[in-house]
Design an enzyme around this catalytic site. Structure first.
Site, PDB file in Angstrom:
ATOM      1  N   GLU A 142      -9.601  -6.005  -5.458  1.00 36.61           N
ATOM      2  CA  GLU A 142      -9.175  -6.159  -4.062  1.00 36.61           C
ATOM      3  C   GLU A 142      -9.196  -4.762  -3.448  1.00 36.61           C
ATOM      4  O   GLU A 142      -8.273  -3.980  -3.645  1.00 36.61           O
ATOM      5  CB  GLU A 142      -7.758  -6.759  -4.006  1.00 36.61           C
ATOM      6  CG  GLU A 142      -7.642  -8.152  -4.614  1.00 36.61           C
ATOM      7  CD  GLU A 142      -8.168  -9.244  -3.691  1.00 36.61           C
ATOM      8  OE1 GLU A 142      -8.254  -9.020  -2.472  1.00 36.61           O
ATOM      9  OE2 GLU A 142      -8.498 -10.332  -4.199  1.00 36.61           O
ATOM     10  N   CYS A 201      -4.268  -2.767   4.429  1.00 38.50           N
ATOM     11  CA  CYS A 201      -5.703  -2.815   4.114  1.00 38.50           C
ATOM     12  C   CYS A 201      -6.495  -3.644   5.109  1.00 38.50           C
ATOM     13  O   CYS A 201      -7.663  -3.395   5.341  1.00 38.50           O
ATOM     14  CB  CYS A 201      -5.918  -3.354   2.702  1.00 38.50           C
ATOM     15  SG  CYS A 201      -5.189  -4.983   2.465  1.00 38.50           S
TER      16      CYS A 201
HETATM   17  P1  NAD Z   1      -5.572   3.801  -5.228  1.00 39.37           P
HETATM   18  O1  NAD Z   1      -6.926   3.292  -5.529  1.00 39.37           O
HETATM   19  O2  NAD Z   1      -5.358   5.249  -5.074  1.00 39.37           O
HETATM   20  O3  NAD Z   1      -4.532   3.333  -6.354  1.00 39.37           O
HETATM   21  C1  NAD Z   1      -4.419   1.996  -6.784  1.00 39.37           C
HETATM   22  C2  NAD Z   1      -3.913   1.951  -8.212  1.00 39.37           C
HETATM   23  O4  NAD Z   1      -4.848   2.594  -9.071  1.00 39.37           O
HETATM   24  C3  NAD Z   1      -2.580   2.623  -8.447  1.00 39.37           C
HETATM   25  O5  NAD Z   1      -1.791   1.788  -9.268  1.00 39.37           O
HETATM   26  C4  NAD Z   1      -2.931   3.929  -9.146  1.00 39.37           C
HETATM   27  O6  NAD Z   1      -1.951   4.340 -10.049  1.00 39.37           O
HETATM   28  C5  NAD Z   1      -4.209   3.571  -9.872  1.00 39.37           C
HETATM   29  N1  NAD Z   1      -5.134   4.696 -10.003  1.00 39.37           N
HETATM   30  C6  NAD Z   1      -5.368   5.670  -9.105  1.00 39.37           C
HETATM   31  N2  NAD Z   1      -6.321   6.523  -9.553  1.00 39.37           N
HETATM   32  C7  NAD Z   1      -6.697   6.066 -10.769  1.00 39.37           C
HETATM   33  C8  NAD Z   1      -7.648   6.514 -11.749  1.00 39.37           C
HETATM   34  N3  NAD Z   1      -8.377   7.606 -11.569  1.00 39.37           N
HETATM   35  N4  NAD Z   1      -7.765   5.794 -12.889  1.00 39.37           N
HETATM   36  C9  NAD Z   1      -7.019   4.700 -13.101  1.00 39.37           C
HETATM   37  N5  NAD Z   1      -6.112   4.236 -12.212  1.00 39.37           N
HETATM   38  C10 NAD Z   1      -5.948   4.912 -11.059  1.00 39.37           C
HETATM   39  O7  NAD Z   1      -5.148   2.990  -3.922  1.00 39.37           O
HETATM   40  P2  NAD Z   1      -3.836   3.126  -3.047  1.00 39.37           P
HETATM   41  O8  NAD Z   1      -3.801   4.472  -2.414  1.00 39.37           O
HETATM   42  O9  NAD Z   1      -2.650   2.678  -3.825  1.00 39.37           O
HETATM   43  O10 NAD Z   1      -4.107   2.013  -1.934  1.00 39.37           O
HETATM   44  C11 NAD Z   1      -4.891   2.265  -0.817  1.00 39.37           C
HETATM   45  C12 NAD Z   1      -6.224   1.573  -0.873  1.00 39.37           C
HETATM   46  O11 NAD Z   1      -6.074   0.261  -1.353  1.00 39.37           O
HETATM   47  C13 NAD Z   1      -6.862   1.439   0.487  1.00 39.37           C
HETATM   48  O12 NAD Z   1      -8.229   1.681   0.375  1.00 39.37           O
HETATM   49  C14 NAD Z   1      -6.612  -0.014   0.852  1.00 39.37           C
HETATM   50  O13 NAD Z   1      -7.531  -0.559   1.760  1.00 39.37           O
HETATM   51  C15 NAD Z   1      -6.693  -0.661  -0.465  1.00 39.37           C
HETATM   52  N6  NAD Z   1      -5.944  -1.907  -0.474  1.00 39.37           N
HETATM   53  C16 NAD Z   1      -6.615  -3.080  -0.602  1.00 39.37           C
HETATM   54  C17 NAD Z   1      -5.902  -4.261  -0.558  1.00 39.37           C
HETATM   55  C18 NAD Z   1      -6.580  -5.584  -0.698  1.00 39.37           C
HETATM   56  O14 NAD Z   1      -5.870  -6.567  -0.883  1.00 39.37           O
HETATM   57  N7  NAD Z   1      -7.892  -5.676  -0.646  1.00 39.37           N
HETATM   58  C19 NAD Z   1      -4.525  -4.233  -0.398  1.00 39.37           C
HETATM   59  C20 NAD Z   1      -3.897  -3.007  -0.275  1.00 39.37           C
HETATM   60  C21 NAD Z   1      -4.595  -1.840  -0.319  1.00 39.37           C
END
Ligand code: NAD
Length: 456
Positions: free
Chosen positions: A209, A243
Site C-alpha cells: 500500500e 496518503c
Molecule cells: P516509510 O516507507 O518511510 O515507512 C513505512 C514503514 O517501513 C515503517 O514501519 C518503517 O519502519 C519501515 N521502513 C522504513 N525504511 C525501511 C527500510 N529501509 N527497510 C525496512 N523497513 C523500512 O513510510 P512512512 O513515512 O511511514 O509513510 C509515508 C508514505 O506512506 C507516503 O508515501 C504515503 O503516501 C504512504 N502511505 C500509503 C498508504 C496507503 O494506504 N497506500 C497509507 C499511508 C501512507
C-alpha cells in the site's frame, strides 16, 4: 524480542490449526475490540503526544474504521469462510467442484506513521479474521503510538498468535529475513521496493500500500463553493499527512480565481500560527518532515497561509497559485498541508501530464458533466477515488482500497481484505461409481470428436 524464536512459535501455532476455527477467530476479534475500547484514553493520549492529533480526529479517522471492520468480520466470517460451489462441466461427470477459502498462514504487517492505529491494526485484524497469525511492526516515527500498541497487544495476546515488534529499519530487516505467507506493507514507494526485494528472496507474497501524487481536477461547471469545502477538509485533515489527500489541484482557468477565493474562505477556520494551534489541526510529525515541506514552499507563489514554526512543527494550511509541473512542490508527494494550484485550458493536455507520471493512488474530479467524468475515468488509471468528493471513498469498506502501478500492489478493506489474507483452494470431488473411458488410451478419432464436441 527474539525474532527467530517468535517466528518459529508463530509457525508452530499456525500448524496447530487453532486459527482455522471460525469461532476462535470471532472470539479473538471481540477480545481485540474490548481491549481497544477499554484503553481508548491511552490511545488518545499517545497520539496526542506524538503529533497533537485530537480525540475527535483519532476516533473518526482511525478507531471508527477499525471498529467498523471488526464488527463486519465478526458478522461475516462464518459466511466468507464457507466453500462456494461452482459448476463442473461434462468432462468431469459425475464430479462436483468447489472453492474453499483458507488462511494463508504466518503474516507480517508493516505500518506507516501517518494514521498509526488504522494503518497497523486494520490490516492486522483483517489477517486475524482470515485465520492467520500476525507479527505487527508499527512505524517507529510516532513512538508513543507504537509503544501503546505493543503494550496492549503483547500483554493481552499470546505472542505465538499476535505480536507487536517495535523498531525501525534494523528490526524490519531482521523480520524480513524469514519467509511469510504474506507481507503486508504500508508506506512509501521507495521503501516498498526494499520490502518487495526482501520478500522476493523467500517468494513471500506481498501487498504493498504505497503513495504518490493524487491529482484533483476541477471543471468550470463544478459547484465551486461545495468543491472548496470538500477539498479543504480532505487536504488539511491530519495536516495533509494523508496518503489519499488531494496532492495538487488542476482547475479550469475560467474558474481559477473563484476557486482560490472559495478555498481561502474555507481555510479561514484553521490556525495561522503555532500559538493558535487547537484540536482542529495537527503538528507535522517530526522536524525531518517539517524541513522537507518547508523546502517545497515557494513564498512568491503563496496566496494563503505560509506561516511556519520549526520548533513547534507547525505549518499553516498553505495555498500556492500559478504553480507549474516544473516547480519543486510538483516533484514528489507533498504529504503535508501545502496545496498547489495549476490552471489549465486543455483537458486533453492535463490528461497526458497525469498519464506521463506514475499511476496515482487516488484521483478526484469535480464536475457535473457526465461525459467529462466518463472520459477521465476511462483514460486515467489510479487506485481509487471519488467524483465531487475527496478521501471519503476510504470510509466505504465495500470499495477495495489499494494502489496500482507505482502506488501499490493489491488491496484490502472489508471482504477484499479477507480475500487478500486468504488462499482460495480449488477442489474437484469425484465419486467412484463412474469413469468415462474417453481420456484413456487407446485413443481414437471418435474419442477426439467427443472431446471437441464437449469443449467447442
Ligand atoms: P516509510 O516507507 O518511510 O515507512 C513505512 C514503514 O517501513 C515503517 O514501519 C518503517 O519502519 C519501515 N521502513 C522504513 N525504511 C525501511 C527500510 N529501509 N527497510 C525496512 N523497513 C523500512 O513510510 P512512512 O513515512 O511511514 O509513510 C509515508 C508514505 O506512506 C507516503 O508515501 C504515503 O503516501 C504512504 N502511505 C500509503 C498508504 C496507503 O494506504 N497506500 C497509507 C499511508 C501512507
Amino acid at each position: 524480542m527474539d525474532i527467530p524464536q517468535l517466528y518459529r512459535s508463530q509457525k508452530a501455532f499456525f500448524n496447530s490449526n487453532q486459527t482455522k476455527d471460525v469461532s476462535f477467530r470471532i472470539q479473538q476479534l471481540k477480545k481485540l475490540k474490548h481491549i481497544l475500547k477499554s484503553n481508548e484514553q491511552k490511545l488518545y493520549d499517545a497520539i496526542y503526544t506524538d503529533f497533537a492529533k485530537s480525540e475527535f480526529e483519532t476516533y473518526a479517522t482511525e478507531l471508527a474504521l477499525i471498529y467498523h471492520d471488526i464488527n463486519l468480520f465478526i458478522k461475516k466470517i462464518p459466511d466468507w469462510s464457507r466453500k462456494t460451489w461452482v459448476s463442473t462441466g461434462l468432462a468431469n461427470f459425475p464430479a462436483s467442484s468447489y472453492v474453499m477459502p483458507e488462511p494463508l498462514g504466518n503474516t507480517l504487517v508493516i505500518g506507516a506513521w501517518n494514521y498509526p492505529y488504522q494503518l497497523s491494526i486494520l490490516p492486522a485484524l483483517t489477517a486475524l479474521a482470515a485465520g492467520n497469525t500476525v507479527i505487527l511492526k508499527p512505524s517507529e516515527v510516532p513512538s508513543n503510538t507504537s509503544r501503546v500498541m505493543a503494550e496492549l497487544i503483547n500483554t493481552n495476546f499470546s505472542s505465538e498468535y499476535f505480536a507487536v515488534v517495535e523498531g525501525g529499519v534494523l528490526e524490519t530487516t531482521a523480520l524480513l529475513e524469514h519467509r511469510y505467507d504474506k507481507v503486508f506493507f504500508t508506506g512509501s514507494t521507495q521503501v516498498g521496493k526494499i520490502i518487495y526485494q526482501a520478500a522476493a528472496k523467500h517468494l513471500s507474497p506481498v501487498t504493498l500500500e504505497l503513495g504518490g501524487k493524487s491529482p484533483t481536477i476541477i471543471m468550470a461547471d463544478a459547484n465551486i463553493k461545495m468543491t472548496a469545502k470538500r477539498i479543504v477538509w480532505a487536504k488539511f485533515l491530519n495536516a495533509g499527512q494523508t496518503c489519499i489527500a488531494p496532492d495538487y489541484i488542476l482547475v479550469e482557468k475560467s474558474v481559477k480565481e473563484k476557486l482560490i477565493e472559495a478555498l481561502k474562505k474555507e481555510m479561514a477556520i484553521y490556525p495561522h500560527s503555532a500559538e493558535e494551534m487547537s484540536d482542529h489541526y495537527l503538528k507535522i510529525v517530526n522536524t525531518k518532515n517539517f524541513d522537507r515541506l518547508d523546502a517545497m514552499i515557494d513564498n512568491s507563489k503563496v496566496c494563503h497561509g505560509g506561516n511556519r514554526n520549526r520548533e513547534d512543527r507547525f505549518i499553516e494550511p498553505t495555498l500556492m497559485r500559478d504553480v507549474s509541473f516544473d516547480d519543486d512542490v510538483m516533484k514528489e508527494e507533498i504529504f503535508g498541508p501545502i496545496l498547489p494550484i495549476i490552471a489549465f485550458t486543455d483537458l486533453d493536455k492535463v490528461i497526458q501530464e497525469i498519464k506521463n507520471r506514475p499511476k496515482p493512488l487516488s484521483f478526484y474530479v469535480y464536475s457535473k458533466n457526465k461525459k467529462t467524468i466518463k472520459k477521465l475515468l476511462k483514460e486515467i488509471s489510479f487506485g481509487g477515488g471519488a467524483i465531487n468528493d475527496s478521501v471519503m471513498h476510504i470510509s466505504n469498506s465495500n470499495l477495495p482500497f489499494g494502489g496500482v502501478g507505482m502506488s501499490g500492489i493489491g488491496s484490502y478493506h472489508g471482504k477484499t481484505g479477507f480475500d487478500t489474507f486468504s488462499h482460495h483452494k480449488s477442489i474437484l470431488h469425484k465419486p467412484f461409481w463412474f469413469e468415462s473411458s474417453v481420456k484413456y488410451p487407446l485413443y481414437s478419432n471418435l474419442k477426439r470428436k467427443l472431446i471437441s464436441w464437449l469443449v467447442e
